[in-house]
Design a protein around this motif. Structure first.
Motif, PDB file in Angstrom:
ATOM      1  N   ARG A  52       0.805  -1.234   0.000  1.00 38.35           N
ATOM      2  CA  ARG A  52       0.000   0.000   0.000  1.00 38.35           C
ATOM      3  C   ARG A  52       0.834   1.278   0.000  1.00 38.35           C
ATOM      4  N   ARG A  53       1.546   1.580   1.072  1.00 39.79           N
ATOM      5  CA  ARG A  53       2.190   2.901   1.199  1.00 39.79           C
ATOM      6  C   ARG A  53       3.391   3.094   0.264  1.00 39.79           C
ATOM      7  N   ASN A 144       0.464 -16.334  -1.036  1.00 39.37           N
ATOM      8  CA  ASN A 144      -0.885 -16.870  -0.799  1.00 39.37           C
ATOM      9  C   ASN A 144      -1.134 -18.212  -1.488  1.00 39.37           C
ATOM     10  N   GLY A 225      -3.019  -5.533  12.136  1.00 37.23           N
ATOM     11  CA  GLY A 225      -4.312  -5.721  11.479  1.00 37.23           C
ATOM     12  C   GLY A 225      -4.648  -4.524  10.599  1.00 37.23           C
ATOM     13  N   VAL A 268       6.755  -7.758  10.115  1.00 34.98           N
ATOM     14  CA  VAL A 268       7.026  -6.747   9.079  1.00 34.98           C
ATOM     15  C   VAL A 268       5.899  -5.711   9.043  1.00 34.98           C
ATOM     16  N   ASP A 279       9.566   4.308  16.483  1.00 42.28           N
ATOM     17  CA  ASP A 279       8.622   3.678  17.399  1.00 42.28           C
ATOM     18  C   ASP A 279       8.718   2.141  17.295  1.00 42.28           C
TER      19      ASP A 279
HETATM   20  N1  NAP Z   1      -0.198 -12.546   2.097  1.00 39.76           N
HETATM   21  C1  NAP Z   1       0.888 -11.806   2.264  1.00 39.76           C
HETATM   22  O1  NAP Z   1       1.967 -12.230   1.904  1.00 39.76           O
HETATM   23  C2  NAP Z   1       0.769 -10.456   2.916  1.00 39.76           C
HETATM   24  C3  NAP Z   1      -0.497  -9.910   3.155  1.00 39.76           C
HETATM   25  C4  NAP Z   1      -0.572  -8.679   3.781  1.00 39.76           C
HETATM   26  C5  NAP Z   1       0.584  -7.996   4.153  1.00 39.76           C
HETATM   27  N2  NAP Z   1       1.821  -8.530   3.890  1.00 39.76           N
HETATM   28  C6  NAP Z   1       3.059  -7.822   4.319  1.00 39.76           C
HETATM   29  O2  NAP Z   1       2.868  -7.395   5.676  1.00 39.76           O
HETATM   30  C7  NAP Z   1       3.137  -5.998   5.763  1.00 39.76           C
HETATM   31  C8  NAP Z   1       2.329  -5.377   6.869  1.00 39.76           C
HETATM   32  O3  NAP Z   1       0.957  -5.307   6.527  1.00 39.76           O
HETATM   33  P1  NAP Z   1       0.211  -3.894   6.361  1.00 39.76           P
HETATM   34  O4  NAP Z   1       1.225  -2.859   6.085  1.00 39.76           O
HETATM   35  O5  NAP Z   1      -0.867  -4.078   5.363  1.00 39.76           O
HETATM   36  O6  NAP Z   1      -0.506  -3.711   7.780  1.00 39.76           O
HETATM   37  P2  NAP Z   1       0.033  -3.490   9.272  1.00 39.76           P
HETATM   38  O7  NAP Z   1       1.501  -3.653   9.344  1.00 39.76           O
HETATM   39  O8  NAP Z   1      -0.812  -4.319  10.172  1.00 39.76           O
HETATM   40  O9  NAP Z   1      -0.368  -1.966   9.509  1.00 39.76           O
HETATM   41  C9  NAP Z   1       0.418  -0.964   8.899  1.00 39.76           C
HETATM   42  C10 NAP Z   1      -0.180   0.399   9.224  1.00 39.76           C
HETATM   43  O10 NAP Z   1      -0.099   0.661  10.633  1.00 39.76           O
HETATM   44  C11 NAP Z   1       0.188   2.031  10.817  1.00 39.76           C
HETATM   45  N3  NAP Z   1       1.415   2.137  11.639  1.00 39.76           N
HETATM   46  C12 NAP Z   1       2.629   1.540  11.427  1.00 39.76           C
HETATM   47  N4  NAP Z   1       3.472   1.828  12.434  1.00 39.76           N
HETATM   48  C13 NAP Z   1       2.781   2.629  13.290  1.00 39.76           C
HETATM   49  C14 NAP Z   1       3.124   3.252  14.510  1.00 39.76           C
HETATM   50  N5  NAP Z   1       4.303   3.087  15.092  1.00 39.76           N
HETATM   51  N6  NAP Z   1       2.165   4.016  15.130  1.00 39.76           N
HETATM   52  C15 NAP Z   1       0.940   4.175  14.580  1.00 39.76           C
HETATM   53  N7  NAP Z   1       0.556   3.607  13.413  1.00 39.76           N
HETATM   54  C16 NAP Z   1       1.476   2.837  12.782  1.00 39.76           C
HETATM   55  C17 NAP Z   1       0.387   2.669   9.470  1.00 39.76           C
HETATM   56  O11 NAP Z   1      -0.836   3.305   9.095  1.00 39.76           O
HETATM   57  P3  NAP Z   1      -0.840   4.656   8.229  1.00 39.76           P
HETATM   58  O12 NAP Z   1       0.121   4.421   7.124  1.00 39.76           O
HETATM   59  O13 NAP Z   1      -2.281   4.733   7.808  1.00 39.76           O
HETATM   60  O14 NAP Z   1      -0.440   5.763   9.176  1.00 39.76           O
HETATM   61  C18 NAP Z   1       0.648   1.494   8.576  1.00 39.76           C
HETATM   62  O15 NAP Z   1       0.257   1.679   7.245  1.00 39.76           O
HETATM   63  C19 NAP Z   1       2.797  -5.467   4.375  1.00 39.76           C
HETATM   64  O16 NAP Z   1       3.375  -4.183   4.183  1.00 39.76           O
HETATM   65  C20 NAP Z   1       3.370  -6.560   3.510  1.00 39.76           C
HETATM   66  O17 NAP Z   1       4.771  -6.382   3.375  1.00 39.76           O
HETATM   67  C21 NAP Z   1       1.924  -9.758   3.293  1.00 39.76           C
END
Ligand code: NAP
Length: 304
Positions: A52-53, A144, A225, A268, A279
């Protein structure tokens, strides 16, 4: 050390292995990052997710913010970056920024393959090498479970040829868990990646213990999440027990819970801001919660 915290002798040894290399960022010994192994590489237990980002940075300012995020990540000793061909332009963005920063050899680059045939797999992997601007990718995981047997065969050949360092498989949906478990029993992998968070603990029922049994390293996606945990705890002060693990933010609570699982995962979290790196990397520093505190943490989240 407090009763409710732990840092095993093995982890203490591993800590020494992941001190940041930049003299500027050299932390005091007590500040070193806890690590986990993928193959013979000891890696800090907090990596950086790029879904996403990093998919479509609009203009120079956004790109500069991502570059500052990666620079800070390295400065604090971070190594693992997780990306995928399906994350928009993320691979290309990472390849460009890593080249500009001149830091390829300090990173563990993990990407994925998610297509339907051997031909498509070979083409997508070629594209990943080009986009990431590297001759060697540290980990490629089948995304997946898609076309898993064909794709794993390709990845094993690439590993044997020294072009990739490790072979893995990912999921992020509990609907896939039964098939994922079956795959874990029949395939030899270096790494699995699965979703796991304080309020989403299904992976701990069978997948994480199975990874331990099979000797697979573990990476955790969606550790917050996608922000769901922040929403659930907003306006709430940190509970008293957060002090026992030196957690000064909710993000650190959520991540310390994950990386203290006995399978010693590497989480990650998606991070596109340098302040998130400060953080989140703090969560890789001891102390981590022990089993009793982990149970209290679960009870707290379950009662929200
Ligand atoms: N099936 C797969 O293989 C699969 C599926 C999903 C994800 N992934 C991997 O997992 C990674 C993590 O998933 P995700 O990025 O979707 O979700 P996540 O890590 O659960 O959430 C990330 C979001 O949390 C917020 N955040 C991060 N650090 C923070 C902090 N210290 N304080 C407050 N908010 C914070 C940010 O939101 P904002 O940017 O909105 O501020 C960020 O976009 C992905 O980037 C990807 O590399 C793999």
């Amino acid at each position: 050390m407090k009763r409710r915290t732990f840092l095993s002798a093995g982890a203490a040894l591993a800590v020494a292995a992941v001190l940041p290399r930049s003299p500027r960022a050299q932390p005091a010994a007590g500040n070193a990052l806890v690590s986990a192994k993928i193959g013979d590489r000891a890696l800090p237990v907090i990596g950086l997710g790029t879904a996403r980002r990093y998919a479509d940075p609009a203009g120079e300012a956004e790109l500069a913010a991502l570059k500052a995020t990666i620079a800070r990540f390295l400065e604090l000793g971070g190594q693992v970056i997780d990306t995928a061909p399906s994350y928009g332009r993320a691979e290309e963005v990472i390849g460009q920024l890593v080249q500009e920063l001149g830091v390829r050899d300090r990173l563990f680059l993990a990407t994925k393959v998610g297509v339907n045939s051997r031909e498509e797999g070979l083409a997508e992997i070629d594209q990943s090498f080009a986009r990431l601007r590297t001759k060697r990718i540290d980990l490629i995981a089948v995304h997946n479970l898609r076309d898993i047997d064909n794709q794993l065969a390709i990845l094993r050949d690439l590993k044997a040829a020294g072009r990739i360092g490790a072979v893995g498989a990912t999921t992020s949906s509990d609907r896939q868990y039964p098939a994922f478990e079956a795959m874990m029993r029949r395939q030899a992998l270096d790494v699995i990646q699965v979703d796991y968070a304080m309020d989403n603990r299904g992976a701990a029922e069978r997948i994480l213990p199975l990874a331990q049994e099979r000797g697979f390293a573990v990476m955790i996606n969606l550790p917050f999440g996608r922000g769901r945990l922040f929403e659930a705890t907003k306006d709430r002060p940190l509970p008293d027990w957060a002090r026992e693990i030196n957690a000064t933010s909710w993000a650190q609570v959520f991540l310390k819970y994950i990386v203290s699982h006995p399978s010693r995962p590497i989480a990650v979290p998606g991070m596109a801001q340098a302040r998130y790196v400060d953080d989140n990397l703090a969560a890789a520093r001891p102390p981590l919660p022990d089993a009793a505190l982990r149970r209290r943490m679960e009870q707290y989240v379950d009662a929200l």
